[in-house]
Each structure stands twice: as structure tokens, then as C-alpha cells.
Design an enzyme around this catalytic site. Structure first.
Site, short mmCIF file in Angstrom:
data_model
loop_
_atom_site.label_atom_id
_atom_site.label_comp_id
_atom_site.label_asym_id
_atom_site.label_seq_id
_atom_site.Cartn_x
_atom_site.Cartn_y
_atom_site.Cartn_z
CG ASP A 99 30.98 91.04 47.31
OD1 ASP A 99 31.59 90.86 46.26
OD2 ASP A 99 31.52 91.41 48.36
CG ASP B 150 25.49 93.72 50.09
OD1 ASP B 150 26.41 93.57 50.92
OD2 ASP B 150 25.25 92.91 49.18
#
Length: 269
Positions: free
Chosen positions: A15, A13
Site C-alpha cells: 500500500d 511494501d
């Protein structure tokens, strides 16, 4: 516990996992560099709809992280694939987009017809929109009440930034549901089966040979758990250690930061 270097492909991922705002998180650069040196495949899986894949790549490079556009998958790019496949089945969607320019760019690049006219729309696609207002809510409401399918580009309620959280896609989706008395018909981003299908197809790797690393139990870790992919939670973003009490199933690894990934490997080697 399986050695974290035993996998072939690593899904990260962005953020809250790789960075927050313009801040690269601890251990990220060293970990990614080591994985690449070991011949591992790295893909960046984001639920963002406010940046194109190229913008995500450029952002990573500015932080000193090696990345290619084809290594980045976003909720916006997977949404474009979803509607492109619909066209391939001789269906002709006309999509009213509630979202920012990056989402519209990815959609248009996929050849999908976009419309601002509620009565012409066959679908309403919702992404994060920092300019969401009453007029956009009204247009989306009218389209859904006229029969358009409501599609969420991702189910994220908020997005981490330095020292704060911002309302994300799901906040706009719920407003449109309430105004239209409708229900979201499809969710495109993590943890959906469609997103998993596209990512595994792109990676060319069997799911049991992949590791999903993320900061959210509700999207990143659920994505892995739902689709037979091993998981690692980093406590640098949305999910805190005390939040884990509400979950019955745990990730395979839990790290305070990405630095602990290589530490785990060294302990087992």
C-alpha cells in the site's frame, strides 16, 4: 551511490508503494518485470491485516503484477508465526483477536486457539478493524485488565487509500491501552526485529544484499535502518518530501515514483 541493481533481494511494501486502492502506481510493473528478468528475488512485505497472503497475491495479479503466495509476507502471517512458535515452546496461548477475517484466518491456519471470551484470553492481538466498535473495545479492555498480553500486529496509525487515509491498527491499540490502563507488550509487523528475522530467514539472503522499498519513514525505512538493510523511499504514499525534515537519518535512495528506480540504474551503468 550504490547501483540499485546491485542487490540480490528486493523487499517491496504494498500500500502506497506498489498500489493505492486498486490503482497500480507508475513504473511498478516495468520495474518488477526488469528485476525478475535480471534474476533478482522479489518479496512483498506488507503490514496489512485485512487481507490474506492469497488475497494480496490475487490483487497483484489483477493489476498485471506477477506474484506467488510464498512471495508475500504480511503482518497477519507473521503474527501467526509468532503464536505458532509460542505453541512450539509448550505454551498454550488463547488469543482474542481484534481484527478482520483475514487476520483470524491466518491465525487459525497457524493452529492457534482463538477465543471471544475476555477472561479466557492469554493475549489480545490487534489488527486493523473497519468494524471496530464499543463492544470490541470493551472485550479487549476486560481481557487486558484480567492479565492478557496486548499485542499489536503492526504499528501503522493509518493506511493510504485514493485521496484519503484510513485509521489503521495503532488507532485501535491506543484506544485499548487507554481503556484498560495497559501497555502494548509486543509489536509484530514492520519495523520489528521479529518481522525482520522472519523475512531474512525466508529470503535466504544476507541483510547487506537486500533493499527495502517503501513509502513510510516510520515503518518501511525504519525497518531497513534498524536491521542493516539498505532502503529506498518512494514518495507515492504516506511520507511526503517535506516530512523528511523531521528525520536525522535518510534512506539510501529517494524516488518520486518507482519509475526512478530504473532511471537511477541507467545513470550509473
Amino acid at each position: 551511490m550504490q547501483d540499485v541493481l546491485a542487490y540480490e533481494t528486493y523487499f517491496f511494501d504494498l500500500d502506497g508503494t506498489i498500489f493505492i486502492g486498486d490503482l497500480l502506481l507508475p513504473g511498478v510493473r516495468q520495474t518488477l518485470q526488469y528485476l525478475r528478468e535480471q534474476g533478482k528475488q522479489v518479496l512483498f512485505l506488507s503490514n496489512t491485516t485485512i487481507r490474506t497472503r492469497e488475497e494480496c497475491r490475487n490483487r497483484l495479479r489483477l493489476m498485471g503484477v506477477e506474484a506467488r503466495t510464498e512471495e508475500v509476507v504480511t503482518a497477519a502471517s507473521v503474527s501467526a508465526a509468532y503464536f505458532r512458535e509460542m505453541q512450539g515452546m509448550n505454551r498454550k496461548p488463547q488469543v482474542l483477536v481484534i481484527g478482520e477475517q483475514a487476520l483470524k484466518y491466518e491465525m487459525a491456519g497457524g493452529g492457534t486457539v482463538l477465543t471471544d471470551e475476555p477472561m479466557e484470553a492469554t493475549h489480545v492481538l490487534v489488527g486493523m478493524d473497519r468494524d471496530f466498535d464499543y463492544e470490541k473495545l470493551h472485550r479487549a479492555m476486560k481481557a487486558v485488565r484480567a492479565g492478557a498480553y496486548l499485542i499489536a500486529a503492526n504499528p501503522d496509525p493509518n493506511c493510504p487509500v485514493v485521496g484519503d487515509l484510513l485509521p489503521d491498527t495503532w488507532a485501535m491499540v491506543k484506544a485499548i491501552e487507554a481503556a484498560s490502563c495497559g501497555t502494548v507488550q509486543e509489536i509484530i509487523g514492520k519495523p520489528s526485529a521479529y518481522y525482520a528475522e522472519k523475512v531474512l530467514e525466508q529470503s535466504g539472503t544476507r541483510r547487506e544484499n537486500c533493499l527495502m522499498v517503501g513509502d513510510r519513514m516510520d515503518t518501511d525505512i525504519r525497518f531497513g535502518l534498524s536491521h542493516g538493510i539498505n532502503t529506498a523511499l518512494v514518495l507515492t504514499g504516506v511520507t511526503a518530501r517535506e516530512d523528511l525534515e523531521q528525520y536525522s537519518t535518510m534512506p539510501d535512495h529517494i524516488w518520486t515514483s518507482m519509475s526512478e528506480m530504473l532511471q537511477d540504474h541507467l545513470r550509473l551503468s
